[in-house]
Design an enzyme around this catalytic site. Sequence first.
Site, PDB file in Angstrom:
ATOM      1  N   HIS A 205       0.978  -1.038  -0.017  1.00 12.98           N
ATOM      2  CA  HIS A 205       0.035  -0.122   0.079  1.00 12.98           C
ATOM      3  C   HIS A 205       0.856   1.285   0.061  1.00 12.98           C
ATOM      4  O   HIS A 205       1.877   0.922   0.536  1.00 12.98           O
ATOM      5  CB  HIS A 205      -0.859  -0.071   1.150  1.00 12.98           C
ATOM      6  CG  HIS A 205      -1.473   1.270   1.423  1.00 12.98           C
ATOM      7  ND1 HIS A 205      -0.782   2.052   2.626  1.00 12.98           N
ATOM      8  CD2 HIS A 205      -2.454   2.102   1.077  1.00 12.98           C
ATOM      9  CE1 HIS A 205      -1.453   3.166   2.620  1.00 12.98           C
ATOM     10  NE2 HIS A 205      -2.348   3.437   1.882  1.00 12.98           N
TER      11      HIS A 205
ATOM     12  N   HIS B 159      -7.441  -4.310  18.276  1.00 16.46           N
ATOM     13  CA  HIS B 159      -8.392  -5.437  19.046  1.00 16.46           C
ATOM     14  C   HIS B 159      -7.702  -6.705  18.538  1.00 16.46           C
ATOM     15  O   HIS B 159      -8.258  -7.704  18.989  1.00 16.46           O
ATOM     16  CB  HIS B 159      -9.677  -5.235  18.004  1.00 16.46           C
ATOM     17  CG  HIS B 159      -9.717  -5.460  16.767  1.00 16.46           C
ATOM     18  ND1 HIS B 159      -9.203  -4.162  15.873  1.00 16.46           N
ATOM     19  CD2 HIS B 159      -9.798  -6.505  15.845  1.00 16.46           C
ATOM     20  CE1 HIS B 159      -9.204  -4.725  14.478  1.00 16.46           C
ATOM     21  NE2 HIS B 159      -9.521  -6.185  14.653  1.00 16.46           N
TER      22      HIS B 159
END
Length: 318
Positions: A114, A183
């Site tokens: 990316h 998370h």
Amino acid sequence: MTPQSKLSEIDVTGVREFLTTYQRTLVAQLEEMEQGERFLEDCWDREEGGGGITRVLEGGSLFEKAGVNFSHVFGAGLPKAATVARPELAGCSYEAMGVSVVIHPRNPLVPTSHANIRLFVARHEERQPVWWFGGGYDLTPYYGNEDDCRHWHRTAAAACAPFGDTVYARFKQWCDDYFYLPHRGEPRGIGGLFFDDLNEWDFARSFAFLRAVAESYPRAYLPIVQARQAQPWTEAQRAFQEYRRGRYAEFNLVHDRGTLFGLQSGGRTESILMSLPPVVRWEYARSFPTGTPEALLTEYYLQPRDWLQADTAPDAAK
């Protein structure tokens, strides 16, 4: 962040010309590697102001999905994603332009990558305009390779070197901190460079740094693709790639500021979500035996480390 003095000093035209040329050049490089497949070009206008050029390749033999998108948009008010850390900009109009790149190879031994480069200008009737650059690039392997990681980071460090001895270390750390899934308690990949709110230098030097980072991205990534693209892979490795792609999707949809900004500002949903991988799987509480290549991804490669140093990999990771 230091407000800049005059909008006339901001070379918006020069940045736009660089970005559109960069998009065309990178697409041509990727098409040459794909040997046959071509990017779909989709030019679009935004009702609120501005537009862009989305270029996407899907279903290639090398790149299962690749997108190289340019956008230049305007708005009367900044969305929440842009003002939560900058409450003083609430009520400002804005102009934003950039190129966003996401490449998902088909071969699980070739990493996903990316890159993003952008300029942002905020204006207020009663205050001087504010500008800043942002961007960087990061690498997300599914099967780690020591040589690839070192090449990636050495290329990034070389791009930063002319701008100061501490620039690479600072923006590498920022990348490690940003591309992290709290998370899950793990990084998205092996990092690279990330910077935002860059206006500590004057406009010309800041723009030069943006160009240096952008131009180093294909030098960092394409040799890795060339080295790994012909390596044979198994269906089990493909399944692991799809499983790890789930982490990529989770980060982009839950934590990525660019995705949130685009959706909150009424951006073009198809272009914003171009970054998501084409095929993903989630499996409940999946684990992998210690020492296997799959386990080494998180046990070794995704651990923060100085990739510029000499080889420190355990034998199983080499």
